[in-house]
Write an enzyme that holds these catalytic residues in place. Structure first.
Site, PDB file in Angstrom:
ATOM      1  N   GLU A  40     -66.353  28.388  71.293  1.00 15.95           N
ATOM      2  CA  GLU A  40     -65.842  26.932  71.728  1.00 15.95           C
ATOM      3  C   GLU A  40     -64.516  27.087  72.204  1.00 15.95           C
ATOM      4  O   GLU A  40     -63.546  28.072  71.868  1.00 15.95           O
ATOM      5  CB  GLU A  40     -65.740  26.248  70.531  1.00 15.95           C
ATOM      6  CG  GLU A  40     -65.064  24.931  70.634  1.00 15.95           C
ATOM      7  CD  GLU A  40     -64.985  24.107  69.258  1.00 15.95           C
ATOM      8  OE1 GLU A  40     -64.917  22.812  69.293  1.00 15.95           O
ATOM      9  OE2 GLU A  40     -64.806  24.698  68.185  1.00 15.95           O
ATOM     10  N   LYS A 106     -69.385  17.269  73.069  1.00 16.20           N
ATOM     11  CA  LYS A 106     -69.495  17.633  71.660  1.00 16.20           C
ATOM     12  C   LYS A 106     -69.563  16.078  70.946  1.00 16.20           C
ATOM     13  O   LYS A 106     -68.757  15.067  71.175  1.00 16.20           O
ATOM     14  CB  LYS A 106     -68.067  18.104  71.074  1.00 16.20           C
ATOM     15  CG  LYS A 106     -68.067  18.537  69.658  1.00 16.20           C
ATOM     16  CD  LYS A 106     -66.811  19.092  69.345  1.00 16.20           C
ATOM     17  CE  LYS A 106     -66.661  19.566  67.803  1.00 16.20           C
ATOM     18  NZ  LYS A 106     -65.352  20.350  67.527  1.00 16.20           N
ATOM     19  N   CYS A 140     -69.511  23.601  67.148  1.00 20.48           N
ATOM     20  CA  CYS A 140     -68.671  23.727  65.963  1.00 20.48           C
ATOM     21  C   CYS A 140     -69.052  22.672  64.803  1.00 20.48           C
ATOM     22  O   CYS A 140     -70.023  22.956  64.074  1.00 20.48           O
ATOM     23  CB  CYS A 140     -67.355  23.796  66.242  1.00 20.48           C
ATOM     24  SG  CYS A 140     -66.139  24.495  65.207  1.00 20.48           S
TER      25      CYS A 140
END
Length: 255
Positions: A40, A106, A140
């Site tokens: 990331e 995200k 994540c």
């Protein structure tokens, strides 16, 4: 499918230095691979200062990724800070060998670090079709939220790119296995190592898990490039034999 996981330290908020670092590691991969996975925010570390480092979809890093993908004749995936329409995104970029790009913003922003205060939330799941595999790439904190990642598309591979700190690495280890098991899918998590500009410590644990929750590869806390082979036929055979996905619950996501 042969996949390379790159686990390494990141230079804080320094895209140029990180590109040089990753290019050296990629060029050192002696064998042919189908996909390379980066962490990331691989050009900066997990920064909450997007104005200092944000790039565009035609910026240096995206063009660099396209060049590397074409040169290596493989796909490359990782996330970076992108500015678009006066908003900042933690955007995952999946670059195909021909330079074509698909992207995912995200969904679950890390409120503990204030990510939701500086980045725009994504709302669309991405499924990538590549070399006979259906791939669901996520970022994540998404790992903690199983509903969004639920395998309603019959994907074959979950990918999580991350900056996941040492203090909570036990959750990373457990949840990667859980996501693989509940979705009857391969799961690969690529994390970083080293300290960031906020003195947060990262200890890696990048790994590949099979569709039954068995560990196929673990980088532990080591720096390097780690190769794993995924067997689509074995996945399909096991799914047919077990039928677990046939019994999954139906649901509807409400934005």
């Amino acid at each position: 499918m042969k996949i390379a996981l790159i686990q390494t330290h990141l230079s804080w908020e320094n895209p140029k230095e990180n590109r040089i670092h990753f290019e050296a590691k990629i060029n050192a991969i002696a064998e042919n691979v189908d996909l390379i996975i980066l962490p990331e925010m691989f050009t900066t570390g997990f920064t909450m200062h997007p104005t200092d480092v944000a790039e565009s979809m035609t910026g240096e890093t995206v063009l660099w990724l396209q060049h590397l993908a074409k040169t290596r004749n493989c796909a490359i995936v990782g996330s970076l800070v992108i500015e678009e329409n006066n908003n900042y995104f933690n955007r995952l970029i999946f670059v195909f060998p021909d330079g074509k790009i698909e992207s995912y913003d995200k969904k679950h922003l890390f409120t503990l670090a204030g990510e939701d205060q500086v980045y725009q939330q994504g709302n669309k799941k991405l499924i990538v079709d590549y070399k006979g595999f259906k791939i669901c790439p996520l970022i994540c904190y998404d790992l903690r939220f199983p509903v969004f990642s639920r395998n309603t598309e019959d994907y074959d591979l979950l990918i999580y790119v991350a900056n996941w700190p040492k203090t909570r690495i036990n959750a990373w280890d457990i949840l990667l296995k859980a996501r693989a098991i509940e979705n009857m899918s391969y799961a690969i998590g690529v994390n970083r190592i080293g300290f960031d500009g906020n003195n947060h410590d990262y200890n890696g644990h990048s790994q590949a898990i099979d569709f039954l929750g068995n560990e196929m590869l673990s980088a532990h806390e080591n720096e390097g490039v780690f190769i794993v082979n995924l067997d689509k036929e074995k996945l399909v055979e096991t799914r047919k034999k077990s039928g677990f996905l046939n019994d999954r619950d139906g649901f509807k996501l409400i934005p």
